[in-house]
Design an enzyme around this catalytic site. Structure first.
Site, PDB file in Angstrom:
ATOM      1  N   ASP A  18       0.873  -1.182   0.000  1.00 35.46           N
ATOM      2  CA  ASP A  18       0.000   0.000   0.000  1.00 35.46           C
ATOM      3  C   ASP A  18       0.907   1.229   0.000  1.00 35.46           C
ATOM      4  O   ASP A  18       2.124   1.110   0.179  1.00 35.46           O
ATOM      5  CB  ASP A  18      -0.897  -0.021   1.262  1.00 35.46           C
ATOM      6  CG  ASP A  18      -1.813   1.198   1.357  1.00 35.46           C
ATOM      7  OD1 ASP A  18      -2.458   1.550   0.361  1.00 35.46           O
ATOM      8  OD2 ASP A  18      -1.885   1.821   2.445  1.00 35.46           O
ATOM      9  N   SER A  19       0.303   2.405  -0.181  1.00 35.46           N
ATOM     10  CA  SER A  19       1.087   3.637  -0.098  1.00 35.46           C
ATOM     11  C   SER A  19       1.505   3.931   1.339  1.00 35.46           C
ATOM     12  O   SER A  19       2.403   4.730   1.579  1.00 35.46           O
ATOM     13  CB  SER A  19       0.243   4.807  -0.606  1.00 35.46           C
ATOM     14  OG  SER A  19      -0.956   4.876   0.151  1.00 35.46           O
ATOM     15  N   TYR A  50      -1.219   8.183  -2.969  1.00 37.91           N
ATOM     16  CA  TYR A  50      -1.596   7.797  -4.338  1.00 37.91           C
ATOM     17  C   TYR A  50      -2.861   8.546  -4.767  1.00 37.91           C
ATOM     18  O   TYR A  50      -3.045   8.874  -5.926  1.00 37.91           O
ATOM     19  CB  TYR A  50      -1.919   6.299  -4.411  1.00 37.91           C
ATOM     20  CG  TYR A  50      -0.765   5.328  -4.287  1.00 37.91           C
ATOM     21  CD1 TYR A  50       0.563   5.720  -4.455  1.00 37.91           C
ATOM     22  CD2 TYR A  50      -1.011   3.971  -4.026  1.00 37.91           C
ATOM     23  CE1 TYR A  50       1.599   4.797  -4.355  1.00 37.91           C
ATOM     24  CE2 TYR A  50       0.018   3.046  -3.927  1.00 37.91           C
ATOM     25  CZ  TYR A  50       1.323   3.463  -4.083  1.00 37.91           C
ATOM     26  OH  TYR A  50       2.339   2.547  -3.979  1.00 37.91           O
ATOM     27  N   GLY A  51      -3.739   8.775  -3.782  1.00 39.90           N
ATOM     28  CA  GLY A  51      -5.073   9.298  -4.083  1.00 39.90           C
ATOM     29  C   GLY A  51      -5.093  10.696  -4.675  1.00 39.90           C
ATOM     30  O   GLY A  51      -6.099  11.131  -5.221  1.00 39.90           O
ATOM     31  N   CYS A  82      -4.591  -1.728  -1.650  1.00 41.27           N
ATOM     32  CA  CYS A  82      -4.891  -0.312  -1.829  1.00 41.27           C
ATOM     33  C   CYS A  82      -5.921  -0.180  -2.955  1.00 41.27           C
ATOM     34  O   CYS A  82      -5.668  -0.647  -4.072  1.00 41.27           O
ATOM     35  CB  CYS A  82      -3.601   0.409  -2.204  1.00 41.27           C
ATOM     36  SG  CYS A  82      -3.851   2.131  -2.642  1.00 41.27           S
ATOM     37  N   ASN A  83      -7.062   0.406  -2.639  1.00 41.32           N
ATOM     38  CA  ASN A  83      -8.102   0.568  -3.660  1.00 41.32           C
ATOM     39  C   ASN A  83      -7.637   1.467  -4.794  1.00 41.32           C
ATOM     40  O   ASN A  83      -7.891   1.198  -5.970  1.00 41.32           O
ATOM     41  CB  ASN A  83      -9.355   1.194  -3.039  1.00 41.32           C
ATOM     42  CG  ASN A  83     -10.002   0.292  -2.007  1.00 41.32           C
ATOM     43  OD1 ASN A  83     -10.940  -0.424  -2.312  1.00 41.32           O
ATOM     44  ND2 ASN A  83      -9.503   0.304  -0.783  1.00 41.32           N
ATOM     45  N   CYS A 192     -11.262   2.813   0.894  1.00 39.26           N
ATOM     46  CA  CYS A 192      -9.830   3.108   1.052  1.00 39.26           C
ATOM     47  C   CYS A 192      -9.365   2.237   2.209  1.00 39.26           C
ATOM     48  O   CYS A 192     -10.005   2.224   3.268  1.00 39.26           O
ATOM     49  CB  CYS A 192      -9.619   4.583   1.376  1.00 39.26           C
ATOM     50  SG  CYS A 192      -7.943   4.949   1.947  1.00 39.26           S
ATOM     51  N   THR A 193      -8.280   1.522   2.015  1.00 38.33           N
ATOM     52  CA  THR A 193      -7.868   0.553   3.034  1.00 38.33           C
ATOM     53  C   THR A 193      -7.509   1.227   4.366  1.00 38.33           C
ATOM     54  O   THR A 193      -7.660   0.631   5.428  1.00 38.33           O
ATOM     55  CB  THR A 193      -6.691  -0.300   2.528  1.00 38.33           C
ATOM     56  OG1 THR A 193      -5.626   0.565   2.106  1.00 38.33           O
ATOM     57  CG2 THR A 193      -7.107  -1.183   1.366  1.00 38.33           C
ATOM     58  N   HIS A 194      -7.039   2.482   4.296  1.00 35.78           N
ATOM     59  CA  HIS A 194      -6.721   3.188   5.546  1.00 35.78           C
ATOM     60  C   HIS A 194      -7.911   3.223   6.516  1.00 35.78           C
ATOM     61  O   HIS A 194      -7.740   3.181   7.730  1.00 35.78           O
ATOM     62  CB  HIS A 194      -6.297   4.631   5.243  1.00 35.78           C
ATOM     63  CG  HIS A 194      -4.870   4.773   4.818  1.00 35.78           C
ATOM     64  ND1 HIS A 194      -4.397   4.282   3.630  1.00 35.78           N
ATOM     65  CD2 HIS A 194      -3.809   5.338   5.438  1.00 35.78           C
ATOM     66  CE1 HIS A 194      -3.108   4.559   3.526  1.00 35.78           C
ATOM     67  NE2 HIS A 194      -2.718   5.198   4.611  1.00 35.78           N
TER      68      HIS A 194
HETATM   69  N1  DGL Z   1      -4.872   3.129   1.073  1.00 39.09           N
HETATM   70  C1  DGL Z   1      -5.152   3.714  -0.199  1.00 39.09           C
HETATM   71  C2  DGL Z   1      -6.484   3.171  -0.786  1.00 39.09           C
HETATM   72  O1  DGL Z   1      -6.994   2.132  -0.385  1.00 39.09           O
HETATM   73  C3  DGL Z   1      -5.136   5.220  -0.326  1.00 39.09           C
HETATM   74  C4  DGL Z   1      -4.115   6.082   0.330  1.00 39.09           C
HETATM   75  C5  DGL Z   1      -3.436   7.088  -0.613  1.00 39.09           C
HETATM   76  O2  DGL Z   1      -4.060   8.066  -1.032  1.00 39.09           O
HETATM   77  O3  DGL Z   1      -2.263   6.844  -0.908  1.00 39.09           O
HETATM   78  O4  DGL Z   1      -7.017   3.753  -1.694  1.00 39.09           O
END
Ligand code: DGL
Length: 274
Positions: A18-19, A50-51, A82-83, A192-194
């Site tokens: 993931d990021s 990433y988002g 990570c979505n 979002c996995t976070h």
């Molecule tokens: N954890 C990432 C997801 O599931 C997003 C976090 C990011 O923006 O890097 O989309």
């Protein structure tokens, strides 16, 4: 143990990528369900978030990291936990690398099965919300439902800076919760996995009568299924880490301190920069 201490073992290595910290609850759930794999967590902090990047940028950056993961770690499978990365880049990754990938995408399909009023919310990054993959997911699996897409980048930043226990988030949850209430949804997808780290806090903020859906169990099941049908890379050629480990990209002192803490909270050996 030295940072790169390794020994040859027959256990297949599963990488969760993931990021940032988002994939950790997925890795923990996988570990609870299956103890036979060596687990490696990679947080691509150099490219967080990433988002907020373009689709091309996300694809390029993640391909670079995956290439390093394959050459250094030699995993049997990679879970793109990570979505944002999955909806944007999974197709490119599958075309470019000869290794099984498991993607994590917003659980729109399970949400469509449980909503009673046919109104669903999806909390995600801006990139995920904008991606045509998600529009397609909604067309295919939630036809006839109203789906409210709500980006929540500030919340992701807060979680990434260490608030994984869900404390002190009331103010920052207010705006996304207001949008979801205004849309009268009865089901909210953690896209979002976070957000899985703070699922209980989100659920509390949404209040009674709104069900929160995540993709953890589905991803764990799919990872186990794929792993059963994969031959691990030839153990004679691949070095497997002797303990479950966490690597980050882009190390600075603050990030290192934070990630040493995450590593110990999730029983991982902090292995520094990938
Ligand atoms: N954890 C990432 C997801 O599931 C997003 C976090 C990011 O923006 O890097 O989309």
């Amino acid at each position: 143990m030295s940072e790169t201490a390794a020994e040859l073992t027959p256990a297949a290595t599963v990488v969760f990528l993931d990021s940032g910290v988002g994939g950790l609850p997925y890795m923990a759930a996988y570990r609870a369900a299956s103890r036979s794999s060596r687990l490696v967590y990679v947080a691509d902090r150099a490219n967080f978030p990433y988002g907020e990047k373009s689709a091309d940028e996300v694809s390029q950056r993640i391909a670079g990291v995956v290439s390093r993961v394959i050459s250094r770690i030699g995993p049997a499978v990679i879970v793109i936990a990570c979505n944002t990365a999955s909806v944007t880049a999974l197709g490119h990754l599958r075309a470019r690398f000869d290794i099984p990938f498991i993607g994590v995408v917003p659980a729109v399909k399970p949400a469509a099965l449980v909503t009673r009023n046919r109104r669903i919310g999806v909390l995600a990054t801006q990139r995920t919300v904008d991606d045509p993959y998600v529009a397609d997911l909604i067309r295919r699996f939630a036809d006839g439902c109203h789906v409210q897409l709500v980006p929540a980048p500030d919340l992701i930043d807060r979680i990434e800076s260490g608030t994984i226990d869900g404390s002190g988030l009331d103010g920052i949850l207010e705006q996304p919760v207001r949008s979801l209430h205004a849309a009268r949804v009865d089901t909210v997808v953690l896209g979002c996995t976070h957000f899985v780290h703070i699922e209980a806090a989100i659920s509390r903020a949404l209040g009674d009568g709104i069900r929160v859906v995540d993709s953890v169990d589905g991803v764990v099941r799919q990872t186990r299924r794929v792993l059963e049908n994969v031959s691990p890379p030839n153990p004679a050629n691949v070095q497997t880490l002797s303990v479950d480990s966490l690597f980050i990209t882009g190390v600075d002192d603050r990030t290192e301190r934070l990630y040493r803490g995450f590593s110990s909270a999730f029983s991982l050996h902090f292995s520094g920069a990938l």
